[in-house]
Design a protein around this motif. Structure first.
Motif, PDB file in Angstrom:
ATOM      1  N   CYS A 110     -11.100  -2.120   9.288  1.00  0.00           N
ATOM      2  CA  CYS A 110     -10.077  -3.101   8.921  1.00  0.00           C
ATOM      3  C   CYS A 110      -9.939  -3.146   7.399  1.00  0.00           C
ATOM      4  O   CYS A 110     -10.904  -3.432   6.687  1.00  0.00           O
ATOM      5  N   ILE A 111      -8.739  -2.879   6.855  1.00  0.00           N
ATOM      6  CA  ILE A 111      -8.524  -2.833   5.397  1.00  0.00           C
ATOM      7  C   ILE A 111      -7.479  -3.843   4.943  1.00  0.00           C
ATOM      8  O   ILE A 111      -7.040  -3.822   3.791  1.00  0.00           O
ATOM      9  N   ILE A 112      -7.072  -4.745   5.846  1.00  0.00           N
ATOM     10  CA  ILE A 112      -6.017  -5.705   5.500  1.00  0.00           C
ATOM     11  C   ILE A 112      -6.395  -6.557   4.287  1.00  0.00           C
ATOM     12  O   ILE A 112      -5.549  -6.895   3.452  1.00  0.00           O
ATOM     13  N   ASP A 113      -7.674  -6.918   4.174  1.00  0.00           N
ATOM     14  CA  ASP A 113      -8.113  -7.809   3.089  1.00  0.00           C
ATOM     15  C   ASP A 113      -8.401  -7.079   1.783  1.00  0.00           C
ATOM     16  O   ASP A 113      -8.756  -7.725   0.777  1.00  0.00           O
ATOM     17  N   HIS A 114      -8.284  -5.781   1.758  1.00  0.00           N
ATOM     18  CA  HIS A 114      -8.570  -5.053   0.517  1.00  0.00           C
ATOM     19  C   HIS A 114      -7.478  -5.345  -0.513  1.00  0.00           C
ATOM     20  O   HIS A 114      -6.285  -5.371  -0.201  1.00  0.00           O
ATOM     21  N   PRO A 115      -7.837  -5.577  -1.759  1.00  0.00           N
ATOM     22  CA  PRO A 115      -6.865  -5.948  -2.806  1.00  0.00           C
ATOM     23  C   PRO A 115      -5.716  -4.953  -2.947  1.00  0.00           C
ATOM     24  O   PRO A 115      -4.556  -5.354  -3.114  1.00  0.00           O
ATOM     25  N   GLU A 116      -6.007  -3.660  -2.901  1.00  0.00           N
ATOM     26  CA  GLU A 116      -4.954  -2.662  -3.066  1.00  0.00           C
ATOM     27  C   GLU A 116      -3.939  -2.733  -1.924  1.00  0.00           C
ATOM     28  O   GLU A 116      -2.735  -2.568  -2.128  1.00  0.00           O
TER      29      GLU A 116
ATOM     30  N   LYS B 244      -1.641  -5.678  -2.395  1.00  0.00           N
ATOM     31  CA  LYS B 244      -0.593  -5.394  -3.384  1.00  0.00           C
ATOM     32  C   LYS B 244       0.568  -4.630  -2.743  1.00  0.00           C
ATOM     33  O   LYS B 244       1.744  -4.893  -3.012  1.00  0.00           O
ATOM     34  N   ILE B 245       0.229  -3.662  -1.899  1.00  0.00           N
ATOM     35  CA  ILE B 245       1.271  -2.876  -1.218  1.00  0.00           C
ATOM     36  C   ILE B 245       2.099  -3.781  -0.314  1.00  0.00           C
ATOM     37  O   ILE B 245       3.339  -3.681  -0.268  1.00  0.00           O
ATOM     38  N   ILE B 246       1.431  -4.674   0.401  1.00  0.00           N
ATOM     39  CA  ILE B 246       2.132  -5.603   1.299  1.00  0.00           C
ATOM     40  C   ILE B 246       3.062  -6.515   0.498  1.00  0.00           C
ATOM     41  O   ILE B 246       4.224  -6.734   0.868  1.00  0.00           O
ATOM     42  N   GLN B 247       2.540  -7.048  -0.623  1.00  0.00           N
ATOM     43  CA  GLN B 247       3.326  -7.956  -1.458  1.00  0.00           C
ATOM     44  C   GLN B 247       4.539  -7.247  -2.040  1.00  0.00           C
ATOM     45  O   GLN B 247       5.648  -7.789  -2.083  1.00  0.00           O
ATOM     46  N   ASN B 248       4.356  -6.008  -2.473  1.00  0.00           N
ATOM     47  CA  ASN B 248       5.461  -5.234  -3.043  1.00  0.00           C
ATOM     48  C   ASN B 248       6.551  -4.979  -2.002  1.00  0.00           C
ATOM     49  O   ASN B 248       7.754  -5.039  -2.309  1.00  0.00           O
ATOM     50  N   ALA B 249       6.150  -4.684  -0.779  1.00  0.00           N
ATOM     51  CA  ALA B 249       7.125  -4.464   0.294  1.00  0.00           C
ATOM     52  C   ALA B 249       7.918  -5.731   0.581  1.00  0.00           C
ATOM     53  O   ALA B 249       9.132  -5.675   0.834  1.00  0.00           O
ATOM     54  N   GLN B 250       7.240  -6.893   0.543  1.00  0.00           N
ATOM     55  CA  GLN B 250       7.930  -8.160   0.781  1.00  0.00           C
ATOM     56  C   GLN B 250       8.950  -8.453  -0.321  1.00  0.00           C
ATOM     57  O   GLN B 250      10.048  -8.946  -0.056  1.00  0.00           O
TER      58      GLN B 250
ATOM     59  N   GLU C 100       0.788   5.872   0.831  1.00  0.00           N
ATOM     60  CA  GLU C 100       0.206   4.939  -0.120  1.00  0.00           C
ATOM     61  C   GLU C 100      -0.901   4.100   0.519  1.00  0.00           C
ATOM     62  O   GLU C 100      -1.901   3.782  -0.126  1.00  0.00           O
ATOM     63  N   LEU C 101      -0.747   3.754   1.787  1.00  0.00           N
ATOM     64  CA  LEU C 101      -1.796   2.991   2.471  1.00  0.00           C
ATOM     65  C   LEU C 101      -3.053   3.834   2.637  1.00  0.00           C
ATOM     66  O   LEU C 101      -4.175   3.354   2.448  1.00  0.00           O
ATOM     67  N   LYS C 102      -2.866   5.119   2.985  1.00  0.00           N
ATOM     68  CA  LYS C 102      -4.032   5.981   3.169  1.00  0.00           C
ATOM     69  C   LYS C 102      -4.715   6.297   1.843  1.00  0.00           C
ATOM     70  O   LYS C 102      -5.944   6.426   1.787  1.00  0.00           O
ATOM     71  N   ASN C 103      -3.946   6.400   0.754  1.00  0.00           N
ATOM     72  CA  ASN C 103      -4.547   6.679  -0.551  1.00  0.00           C
ATOM     73  C   ASN C 103      -5.459   5.549  -0.997  1.00  0.00           C
ATOM     74  O   ASN C 103      -6.579   5.780  -1.466  1.00  0.00           O
ATOM     75  N   CYS C 104      -4.977   4.325  -0.841  1.00  0.00           N
ATOM     76  CA  CYS C 104      -5.840   3.212  -1.238  1.00  0.00           C
ATOM     77  C   CYS C 104      -6.981   3.031  -0.263  1.00  0.00           C
ATOM     78  O   CYS C 104      -8.064   2.570  -0.624  1.00  0.00           O
TER      79      CYS C 104
END
Length: 704
Positions: A252-258, A261-267, A277-281
């Protein structure tokens, strides 16, 4: 409103298929309780019924199935084991589901009571399982106490993974009756999810259409469920959307800071998250090897081939009727071409004949359905009755892929159910009786279907106590069916079982009915040109054999002439045609003729249909027919040739006569009667079976 009703009808049809699939899976699961594939199959059927019920206004159905689905979800997780009690409860629930599918939410007071009672059965079962689980847990170590405090949080174990779901509905998704929010809600119940809605396709208010879907979604979910289980959520909309389900990480990586950031940027930007980008982070954060992309859906813009379609049975019936009329018209055209010696018309007629034959074959192939479609209710019947009578019965099916005309199968179901009831009730003994007779405590009933020429043969056999011919004979004498001094062969005695009202059972049971015996079975089968025979050996078992035509409407026939009338013999029953020279006195005696060193009985159709006696000047031909491995010669005046025969029913006035199964209209408008070859074998025993009144009726029909 009409569109909604159409989709409701489609939902009911698909739910019926799911119910059949569920019943089949349960019957298999009962003998293989650890089969995970069957458990998944059962769960998927329930999930489909529940999801569709909520979409199309079957709220009670959706609510009810949800309870059942919850139990089987626990089964999938290993919390509840598959047991006979659970399977029996599920079959009871299926009966309730069938009712809810039929009446919707319009339940009567009695139905509501049964509904509440069924729900309480679920609750009682779950409570019972929880109590069992609690007792088991008390005997274990107290290692899981801390997990109780975080019960709302998803488990963080090796099975948990992060999955990205991209869901792009087609614009007409809402018109199909689908509510996307139900799908998103199901996903949120399967793990810890973050859902992003992208509304950049919504037009100005003036151009906005309420029935068009403009919004796309991305869901990032931490779950222990498999990819297939996630895909099941979209089972009803797979062809109405663009769907991609990709594994991002095995933790589970939902709580990871990176990731945040990706989620916030998409919103903020309205730009979709990308797998890259999700796999890179993920790679830098977890230092674990990511799983490869698993794309499960095909882009809706790509080629999509439909392998099958669902067609109303009324349309198929109409198609077969039209083809039948086309065959009659084609025969009229052929006759016209022959009478006028017009080579052009004759060539056209020949081409139309070829095309009509191909069209006929295709139309009937469409109307054929496999026996498998009806066998589920037979398996369910044997299971329920055997449990009710505390009998252990193994029900085996062979040849379920055999296909029959839809009309035949519709009329075949009741006779087969009656025969199987008799096999369970009268045939198979109790466990104690079988052990005392030196048999295995488990009885066997075998349902076997196979093709035989232009017919389908169904054999239902059991290894029960069999039938005592002497008991049948005594009962027949007591009922006045035969004389005390009558001498009957075993086959003739067993035939008495098909006599109306005949029964050797003195106690009326719910299984065997009230005075309704095998005579009903025979009458039902004869209405579809079928025939039933019975063979049994005391102490060893019984075999009932049913022989059926593949289709009812059109057959390939041989047109013959007897006196001034025309008759049709099925081509499938004809073996050879001989000249009348074989009937010379030195080669025939007592209606038996020698053909290729084999003695074959024969009959004269003039005698059967009570025409004038044949004279030496009358032309005749011998037609050798074969039915059920038996040979019989029949004498006709003339053989005209092959004929595509559209078989029409005779009606009530003539339906009980002896040897005719239908009638056909020839090209010139005259009538030809279709001979039932299987009944001709009784002609040698009862030559005068057709009364003068029936014979006169046939002549009136032919001269009409």
């Amino acid at each position: 409103m009409e569109i909604i009703d159409q989709f409701k009808v489609k939902f009911i049809e698909e739910s019926t298929d799911n119910i059949n699939d569920l019943e089949e899976a349960l019957l298999l699961l009962e003998s293989d309780k650890e089969n995970k594939e069957l458990i998944e199959r059962s769960f998927r059927a329930m999930h489909s019924i529940k999801g569709g019920g909520a979409m199309f206004g079957f709220n009670k159905l959706s609510e009810f199935t949800h309870h059942l689905e919850s139990i089987y979800d626990s089964v999938r997780q290993g919390s509840i084991p598959i047991s006979t009690e659970l399977i029996t409860l599920t079959f009871s629930a299926i009966d309730q589901i069938k009712l809810l599918l039929k009446v919707g939410d319009n339940l009567s007071q009695e139905d509501l009571v049964n509904f509440d009672s069924s729900v309480k059965m679920f609750e009682h079962f779950i409570e019972k399982q929880n109590n069992t689980s609690t007792i088991t847990d008390e005997n274990d170590d107290y290692e899981e106490v801390e997990e109780v405090e975080n019960i709302t949080e998803p488990k963080n174990n090796n099975n948990e993974k992060t999955v990205l779901i991209s869901f792009v509905p087609n614009p007409d998704l809402l018109e199909n009756g689908t509510n996307p929010f139900f799908l998103l809600d199901d996903l949120n119940n399967m793990g810890r999810a973050i859902t992003l809605a992208f509304s950049n396709k919504i037009p100005n208010f003036v151009d906005l259409k309420p029935v068009v879907s403009y919004i796309n979604w991305q869901i990032l979910i931490c779950t222990e469920h498999t990819i297939n289980e996630l895909k099941d959520v979209f089972i009803f909309v797979e062809d109405d959307c663009e769907l991609h389900i990709d594994t991002i990480a095995d933790t589970c990586i939902i709580d990871h800071p990176e990731v945040k950031k990706i989620i916030q940027n998409a919103q903020n930007t309205g730009v979709l998250m990308t797998i890259k980008e999700l796999k890179n982070c993920t790679l830098s954060a977890t230092q674990t090897k990511t799983q490869g992309k698993k794309k499960l859906a095909v882009d809706s813009g790509k080629d999509h081939k439909i392998s099958s379609i669902r067609v109303s049975s009324n349309k198929i019936d109409e198609l077969v009727t039209l083809v039948s009329e086309l065959v009659i018209t084609q025969s009229q055209l052929t006759l016209y071409a022959e009478n006028n010696n017009d080579t052009t018309i004759a060539a056209i007629s020949e081409n139309i004949q070829k095309l009509s034959r191909q069209l006929r074959d295709n139309a009937f192939n469409i109307s054929l359905i496999p026996l498998q479609s009806e066998l589920m209710r037979f398996q369910r019947l044997v299971r329920d009755l055997s449990k009710e009578q505390d009998k252990d019965i193994d029900f085996t099916i062979e040849g379920s892929e055999i296909e029959l005309d839809k009309t035949i199968i519709e009329n075949l179901t009741d006779p087969l159910l009656h025969i199987l009831r008799n096999s369970v009730d009268h045939g198979i003994e109790t466990k104690k009786q079988r052990i005392a007779a030196g048999k295995s405590p488990k009885g066997n009933i075998i349902f076997k279907a196979f093709n035989s020429g232009a017919n389908v043969v169904i054999e239902i056999s059991d290894d029960g106590k069999g039938i005592d011919p002497e008991e049948i004979r005594s009962k027949a004498v007591y009922q006045g069916l035969i004389d005390q001094d009558a001498k009957l062969e075993k086959e003739e005695i067993l035939e008495l079982l098909f006599t109306s009202g005949f029964s050797t059972r003195t106690i009326v049971t719910d299984l065997s009915g009230r005075g309704v015996g095998l005579d009903v079975v025979r009458r039902k089968l004869e209405s579809i040109r079928g025939k039933a025979t019975i063979d049994s050996e005391k102490g060893k078992g019984t075999i009932i054999t049913i022989r059926l035509p593949l289709t009812l409407s059109i057959i390939d026939g041989l047109l013959i002439k007897v006196a001034n009338n025309h008759y049709v013999l099925p081509i499938s029953a004809i073996k050879t045609i001989y000249s009348a020279e074989l009937l010379r006195e030195d080669n025939s005696f007592n209606h038996v003729i020698t053909i290729d060193d084999e003695q074959v009985p024969y009959i004269d159709l003039r005698e059967i249909f009570q025409e004038n006696d044949r004279t030496e000047e009358d032309h005749s031909q011998l037609i050798l027919i074969k039915v059920e491995e038996r040979l019989l010669g029949i004498i006709a005046d003339d053989v005209i040739g092959e004929y595509q025969t559209v078989v029409k029913p005779l009606g009530r006035y003539l339906e009980k006569q002896g040897y005719i199964s239908g009638a056909s209209i020839l090209g010139d408008g005259t009538i030809a009667l279709v001979i039932d070859t299987s009944r001709l074998f009784n002609a040698r025993k009862i030559k005068k079976e057709i009364s003068q009144e029936k014979s006169t009726s046939l002549k009136k029909l032919l001269n009409a």
